[in-house]
Design a protein around this motif. Structure first.
Motif, short mmCIF file in Angstrom:
data_model
loop_
_atom_site.label_atom_id
_atom_site.label_comp_id
_atom_site.label_asym_id
_atom_site.label_seq_id
_atom_site.Cartn_x
_atom_site.Cartn_y
_atom_site.Cartn_z
N UNK A 40 0.81 -1.22 0.00
CA UNK A 40 0.00 0.00 0.00
C UNK A 40 0.84 1.26 0.00
N UNK A 42 3.60 1.37 -3.72
CA UNK A 42 2.93 0.61 -4.77
C UNK A 42 3.84 0.28 -5.97
N UNK A 85 9.94 8.70 6.59
CA UNK A 85 8.53 9.02 6.40
C UNK A 85 7.73 7.74 6.15
N UNK A 86 8.31 6.79 5.44
CA UNK A 86 7.60 5.55 5.14
C UNK A 86 7.45 4.68 6.39
N UNK A 139 7.05 5.78 9.31
CA UNK A 139 5.91 6.36 10.02
C UNK A 139 4.61 5.80 9.44
N UNK A 140 4.57 5.64 8.13
CA UNK A 140 3.36 5.11 7.50
C UNK A 140 3.08 3.67 7.94
N UNK A 148 1.65 3.93 11.33
CA UNK A 148 0.29 4.47 11.29
C UNK A 148 -0.71 3.44 10.76
N UNK A 149 -0.26 2.66 9.79
CA UNK A 149 -1.16 1.62 9.26
C UNK A 149 -1.44 0.55 10.32
N UNK A 168 -1.55 1.04 13.48
CA UNK A 168 -2.50 1.63 14.42
C UNK A 168 -3.91 1.59 13.84
N UNK A 169 -3.97 1.98 12.55
CA UNK A 169 -5.27 2.09 11.90
C UNK A 169 -5.93 0.71 11.76
N UNK A 173 -3.19 13.46 4.42
CA UNK A 173 -2.40 12.64 5.34
C UNK A 173 -3.17 12.31 6.61
N UNK A 188 -6.22 10.03 5.90
CA UNK A 188 -5.74 8.69 5.55
C UNK A 188 -5.62 7.81 6.79
N UNK A 189 -5.30 8.44 7.91
CA UNK A 189 -5.14 7.68 9.15
C UNK A 189 -6.31 7.93 10.10
N UNK A 190 -7.47 8.11 9.49
CA UNK A 190 -8.74 8.19 10.22
C UNK A 190 -8.85 9.31 11.24
N UNK A 191 -8.09 10.37 11.05
CA UNK A 191 -8.25 11.52 11.94
C UNK A 191 -9.49 12.30 11.50
N UNK A 245 3.69 9.63 -0.23
CA UNK A 245 3.03 9.99 1.02
C UNK A 245 1.54 10.22 0.84
N UNK A 304 -0.08 8.84 -1.62
CA UNK A 304 -0.53 7.63 -2.34
C UNK A 304 -1.21 7.96 -3.66
N UNK A 309 2.57 17.88 4.28
CA UNK A 309 2.87 16.49 4.65
C UNK A 309 3.82 16.43 5.84
N UNK A 310 4.91 17.21 5.75
CA UNK A 310 5.94 17.05 6.77
C UNK A 310 5.48 17.62 8.11
N UNK A 349 3.30 14.93 9.62
CA UNK A 349 4.11 13.82 10.11
C UNK A 349 4.84 14.17 11.39
N UNK A 391 0.71 13.27 13.71
CA UNK A 391 0.45 11.83 13.57
C UNK A 391 1.11 11.01 14.67
#
Lengths: 87, 460
Positions: free
Chosen positions: A16, A19, A41-42, A44-45, A48-49, A51-52, B20, B23-26, B77, B79, B451-452, B455, B459
């Motif tokens: 995800x 890609x 940064x990735x 962190x993703x 976060x995923x 957590x989600x 961003x 995407x993480x349900x905020x 970031x 997507x 974005x930054x 982050x 987040x």
């Protein structure tokens, strides 16, 4: 969840957030960032995923455990072992 | 309604931040006072034609598959795939000064060759400068001690005209400071323009903005247009809510503001002042758009973008007159590699302008002055380039006053304050800055800023 299932979850998350990368031949013991183009940064993703999707909090001091696939699996399996795969 | 984050401004930084977070349900709401998206990179419609404002070109072009570049990071970031942005590369651009011309493309070696040919005595110094630029960590968010570019460039290059020719595009496309440029900004701009390069999205700014707004909404984000923030309510150094222009109050855990640093402090209730960190930006532009009755290249305009100075010495500062006609930027939108040609020929001319001078004019004089200065700018331009006046079928101009009116940025300062708040923090615990006053500029830069900051602060 089994070890194999946890591994699959990580691969899904990687697919995800990156890609365009080929994740089919990831070596479990080599750093992820050396195999696919991941930066901080990735990571962190990934956190976060987790957590989600599973409501798992990975504190910043534990990020180092996620450096390799083997690390991810051994760190996350205990946290996910009581979860069904589909959630 | 209670939010995790309220974002002020539906420009690129706000939209990116919103994506961003959503995407993480905020639970996130973007509040925009204007009725259109985009902020400083927006668009407007006149006589059924849609014109971009801000966007001459997107900098930072890198090819599909390059993921470590700013564009690659941004796509990853948020997507998006590279194809989603529908980027069409430039053909060739030029920096033209009296007696000298440097062309550049999206292949950096082309430019290196140009410098070697036009300034043979300077190529070694230029190469050393490039090496320094490539080694420099311009993305460090720590506020380090300021370093200006002029002395750095002089330590590598002894020909002042080459220095000015390098400055000209980089300053025009992203320098908030008059006279010189912070070196880290120089590095960001050098990489984004010369090493990476230009492209334009097919469909213009409207396309990109809609793409981002749609993604944000599909992720569950809320977007409120035409209803600005009247007050950011602060007590004990903490924001608890914002009050909108229609008096509605929205409570929130945090606020991320892209309205500008000083603008944000002014909006706080009670009003905040933070000493020593509130230099207000002054640099702004007048821009004229000319629809011409044929392809610009048939009129002798075959470059994608031309940065020019008709004087030996390039001055990047707020002019004493309403505008400075001695230098400028010409953008021919048609000269990008679109899959099919644009419907009409479009030439845009941008000159440095003084907000104060434009703002002091009465309505009637303002309209007359636009016409008069547009005329003078063209006169000066045609001492250097072919005349296209007989081919103009529609024209329009906007000034720093227009920019202020629609974006709310003090002085219509397109690049914000020269003092950037790199870490995005304010003295209010849960109030953060993104966008033009945070430090990353340009379309890609603004997006990365959103974005930054998310982050970094929202987040974790």
């Amino acid at each position: 969840m089994t070890i194999e299932e946890v591994r699959k979850i990580i691969l899904n998350i990687l697919a995800d957030i990156a890609p365009d990368e080929d994740i089919s031949c990831i070596d479990d013991n080599t750093k992820l960032r050396d195999q696919i183009d991941l930066d901080s940064m990735d990571f962190l993703d990934i956190v976060m995923e987790l957590r989600k999707r599973f409501n798992i909090e990975v504190p910043e001091k534990d990020y180092e455990h996620l450096a390799t696939m083997a690390g991810c699996v051994s760190y996350l399996t205990p946290l996910l072992k009581d979860r069904p795969l589909a959630s | 309604m209670h939010y995790d984050t309220i974002i002020i401004g539906a420009g690129l930084s706000g939209l990116a931040a919103g994506i961003r977070l959503a995407m993480f349900d905020k639970k996130v709401c973007i509040v925009e006072k204007h009725t259109e998206l985009g902020g400083l990179n927006s668009f407007y419609v006149r006589k059924k034609r849609t014109f971009d404002v801000g966007l001459h070109a997107m900098t930072n072009f890198t090819a599909k598959g390059v993921r470590s570049s700013p564009l690659g990071k941004l796509l990853k970031q948020l997507r998006f795939s590279h194809d989603d942005f529908r980027l069409c590369q430039q053909k060739i651009s030029e920096i033209r000064f009296p007696g000298k011309s440097l062309c550049f493309t999206n292949e950096f070696e082309f430019m290196r060759q140009e410098v070697a040919e036009q300034f043979p005595g300077q190529i070694d110094g230029f190469n050393k400068l490039v090496k320094k630029i490539l080694m420099f960590d311009e993305l460090n968010l720590d506020d380090s001690k300021p370093l200006l570019s002029q002395p750095v460039l002089e330590s590598f290059i002894s020909d002042p005209m080459l220095i000015d020719m390098l400055f000209c595009p980089l300053m025009y496309y992203g320098n908030a400071r008059e006279g010189d440029m912070d070196f880290y900004q120089f590095v960001i701009m050098f990489k984004s323009i010369f090493i990476e390069g230009f492209s334009k999205p097919e469909g213009g700014m409207l396309y990109i903005l809609n793409l981002m707004a749609e993604k944000f909404k599909n992720l569950g984000g809320e977007l409120r247009m035409g209803n600005g923030v009247k007050a950011i309510n602060v007590s004990q150094r903490k924001v608890s809510s914002v009050t909108l222009e229609n008096e509605e109050e929205l409570t929130t855990e945090a606020v991320l503001s892209s309205m500008g640093y000083v603008e944000t402090l002014n909006c706080c209730e009670p009003k905040l002042t933070e000493s020593g960190r509130s230099e207000i930006g002054q640099v702004s532009f007048m821009e004229s758009l000319f629809i011409v009755d044929r392809e610009p290249q048939e009129l002798g305009y075959d470059k994608s973008i031309i940065f020019f100075s008709t004087k030996q010495k390039f001055d990047y500062k707020v002019p004493e007159d309403l505008i400075d006609i001695s230098s400028g930027v010409l953008c021919c939108s048609n000269n990008f590699k679109y899959p099919k040609p644009l419907k009409e020929g479009l030439i845009r001319l941008t000159n440095l302008a003084s907000f104060e001078k434009w703002d002091s004019l009465a309505r009637k004089d303002y309209i007359a002055a636009k016409k008069e200065w547009r005329g003078s700018a063209l006169e000066q331009l045609f001492t250097f380039f072919p005349d296209f006046r007989d081919n103009v079928v529609f024209l329009d101009s906007f000034t720093p006053k227009t920019i202020k009116k629609y974006t709310g940025h003090i002085n219509g300062a397109v690049y914000g304050s020269p003092e950037k708040i790199k870490n995005g923090k304010t003295s209010v615990k849960n109030l953060y800055i993104c966008g033009t006053d945070q430090g990353f500029l340009g379309i890609i830069g603004a997006t990365l800023s959103g974005i930054s900051m998310v982050n970094l602060h929202l987040l974790r």
